[in-house]
Design a protein around this motif. Structure first.
Motif, PDB file in Angstrom:
ATOM      1  N   ARG A   1       0.910  -1.337  -0.168  1.00  0.00           N
ATOM      2  CA  ARG A   1      -0.098  -0.004   0.116  1.00  0.00           C
ATOM      3  C   ARG A   1       0.926   1.338  -0.068  1.00  0.00           C
ATOM      4  O   ARG A   1       0.615   2.225  -0.794  1.00  0.00           O
ATOM      5  CB  ARG A   1      -0.896  -0.172   1.338  1.00  0.00           C
ATOM      6  CG  ARG A   1      -1.967   0.949   1.104  1.00  0.00           C
ATOM      7  CD  ARG A   1      -2.823   0.818   2.423  1.00  0.00           C
ATOM      8  NE  ARG A   1      -3.602  -0.322   2.738  1.00  0.00           N
ATOM      9  CZ  ARG A   1      -3.530  -1.277   3.676  1.00  0.00           C
ATOM     10  NH1 ARG A   1      -2.589  -0.900   4.489  1.00  0.00           N
ATOM     11  NH2 ARG A   1      -4.007  -2.345   3.553  1.00  0.00           N
TER      12      ARG A   1
ATOM     13  N   ALA B   1      -5.186   3.685  -2.674  1.00  0.00           N
ATOM     14  CA  ALA B   1      -5.768   2.420  -2.542  1.00  0.00           C
ATOM     15  C   ALA B   1      -7.259   2.816  -2.555  1.00  0.00           C
ATOM     16  O   ALA B   1      -7.772   3.759  -2.337  1.00  0.00           O
ATOM     17  CB  ALA B   1      -5.496   1.724  -1.306  1.00  0.00           C
TER      18      ALA B   1
ATOM     19  N   GLY C   1      -6.657   3.616   2.488  1.00  0.00           N
ATOM     20  CA  GLY C   1      -6.489   2.389   2.462  1.00  0.00           C
ATOM     21  C   GLY C   1      -7.065   1.535   3.640  1.00  0.00           C
ATOM     22  O   GLY C   1      -7.531   2.298   4.554  1.00  0.00           O
TER      23      GLY C   1
ATOM     24  N   GLU D   1      -4.904  -3.537  -4.583  1.00  0.00           N
ATOM     25  CA  GLU D   1      -5.437  -2.648  -3.438  1.00  0.00           C
ATOM     26  C   GLU D   1      -6.045  -1.459  -4.288  1.00  0.00           C
ATOM     27  O   GLU D   1      -6.794  -0.801  -4.035  1.00  0.00           O
ATOM     28  CB  GLU D   1      -4.162  -2.226  -2.643  1.00  0.00           C
ATOM     29  CG  GLU D   1      -3.793  -3.444  -1.876  1.00  0.00           C
ATOM     30  CD  GLU D   1      -2.459  -3.017  -0.808  1.00  0.00           C
ATOM     31  OE1 GLU D   1      -2.532  -3.263   0.241  1.00  0.00           O
ATOM     32  OE2 GLU D   1      -1.539  -2.296  -1.457  1.00  0.00           O
TER      33      GLU D   1
ATOM     34  N   ASP E   1      -9.068  -2.734  -1.819  1.00  0.00           N
ATOM     35  CA  ASP E   1      -8.348  -2.719  -0.749  1.00  0.00           C
ATOM     36  C   ASP E   1      -8.888  -3.320   0.370  1.00  0.00           C
ATOM     37  O   ASP E   1      -9.410  -2.745   1.269  1.00  0.00           O
ATOM     38  CB  ASP E   1      -7.503  -1.291  -0.239  1.00  0.00           C
ATOM     39  CG  ASP E   1      -6.362  -1.726   0.770  1.00  0.00           C
ATOM     40  OD1 ASP E   1      -6.168  -2.810   1.021  1.00  0.00           O
ATOM     41  OD2 ASP E   1      -5.563  -0.790   1.218  1.00  0.00           O
TER      42      ASP E   1
END
Length: 387
Positions: free
Chosen positions: A49, A60, A101, A130, A134
């Protein structure tokens, strides 16, 4: 032949279903009272990420933001607090953010961690997922696909060496490899390593020299241990042609450098080289006490297995196939046996160099080679019985 392919389809379907069951486990240290990370996903998924955000300048795909307090707005809803990170994870509008994310695990320094102990290829793949979505199950989908792909490559390679029936039998036995099956349901690096090592074996048996070098470079771009088959390849190819050896080496190096261009560009060439040297030192040095460690001998005897998950209990306990295949490889010493011995032996070199904190899930790397060797053994037993 039709029944062989039907049997392979059944084996692949059963394996994919079992890997999917692992991928659906709730994990921990993610959303409070919700899904989270499994085992070392805390390092690989989060570094992916960070790579997505910092190297590829993309967020993400997630409703969550990890922010410092000054970035909160009246509409921000805190979903996770941390003790080791000076930030919170929220839903809703924010004025700014550190990362977008799925909530991070509560680990010091995790918001800027790139997992430079290992090359970046697998993290690129996880980062790409992602960017689409994600969430835990999505992180693990590539692992399931690569696990299935590895089974198919083992079948195709073993079929060339041992025939359809024994190739199918060896492939089916991989379903009983607790380590390989579990790693195919978790977003860790070793299933990627297994796939590219199986791809290497397939290309080598197919006498595709440059493709063999490319597969070696891809394996080494996942983990540095992915280069372990090179010892065997060097021996095998140098006997045939020095140009074949040089071609494999140059192709592998070219692929490795190509994969590393984004991370080297982010870090700068000098720091990138420094991080590689640090990683090699890290891989040959024992680390502080932690999870259950094991030796390469333990892996053959299925001792001191690494706990990947508790309740349900999932251990990287391997399979007796490793030991049986090793004994036959030492006896047979054909090309695939040499590749297996080289890959397994690489971990002994790491151990003897000073790193005694090895883990049983590393065996996913050479499981495909062990089962290809096993197909040769089964074929040999069957043929001797006909005489």
């Amino acid at each position: 032949m039709r029944y062989i392919y039907l049997g392979l389809a059944v084996v692949v379907a059963v394996f994919a279903y079992l890997a999917y069951l692992t991928a659906q486990l709730p994990g921990s240290d993610g959303l409070p009272n919700g899904p989270g990370y499994i085992s070392d996903e805390v390092w690989y998924v989060t570094s992916a990420r960070n790579i997505l955000h910092d190297l590829f300048k993309a967020p993400a795909a997630s409703p969550y933001f990890t922010v410092e307090e000054e970035c909160l707005t009246s509409g921000s809803v805190v979903v996770k607090n941390y003790t080791k990170i000076d930030a919170v994870t929220v839903e809703g509008p924010v004025a700014c953010y550190i990362r977008r994310g799925f909530p991070y695990p509560d680990k010091e320094g995790i918001l800027s961690y790139y997992n430079l102990e290992h090359p970046p290829l697998a993290k690129y793949v996880i980062a790409a997922v992602e960017a689409v979505r994600d969430e835990p199950l999505f992180w693990r989908l590539p692992s399931i696909a690569l696990g299935v792909g590895t089974l198919i490559l083992v079948f195709l390679t073993a079929r060339r060496l041992a025939g359809d029936i024994w190739a199918l039998a060896a492939t089916a036995l991989m379903v009983f490899d607790n380590t390989f099956r579990a790693m195919a349901g978790i977003a860790m690096l070793d299933i990627y390593l297994a796939f590219f090592t199986a791809l290497l074996a397939y290309f080598y048996v197919s006498d595709r020299v440059l493709a063999t070098g490319a597969a070696l470079g891809l394996a080494a771009s996942v983990k540095y241990s992915g280069a372990f088959p090179f010892f065997g390849l060097a021996y095998l190819l140098a006997r045939r042609s020095i140009w074949a050896f040089v071609s494999v080496l140059l192709m592998a190096i070219s692929i490795f450098l190509l994969v590393n261009i984004p991370i080297a560009g982010q870090l700068g060439l000098g720091r990138w080289v420094e991080e590689i040297l640090k990683a090699l030192s890290w891989h040959t040095t024992s680390r502080p006490p932690g999870p259950t460690v094991s030796t390469p001998l333990d892996w053959l005897l299925m001792r001191n297995a690494f706990a990947l998950y508790i309740n349900p209990d999932i251990y990287a306990s391997g399979t007796p196939a490793y030991l049986v295949a090793l004994a036959y490889a030492l006896y047979r010493r054909d090309d695939v046996s040499i590749l297996y011995l080289s890959t397994y032996g690489g971990y002994w070199l790491v151990y003897l160099a000073g790193n005694h904190t090895l883990y049983s899930f590393y065996t996913a790397h050479f499981s495909p080679l062990a089962h290809i060797v096993l197909a040769r053994l089964l074929s040999s037993i069957a043929n001797s019985g006909r005489k």
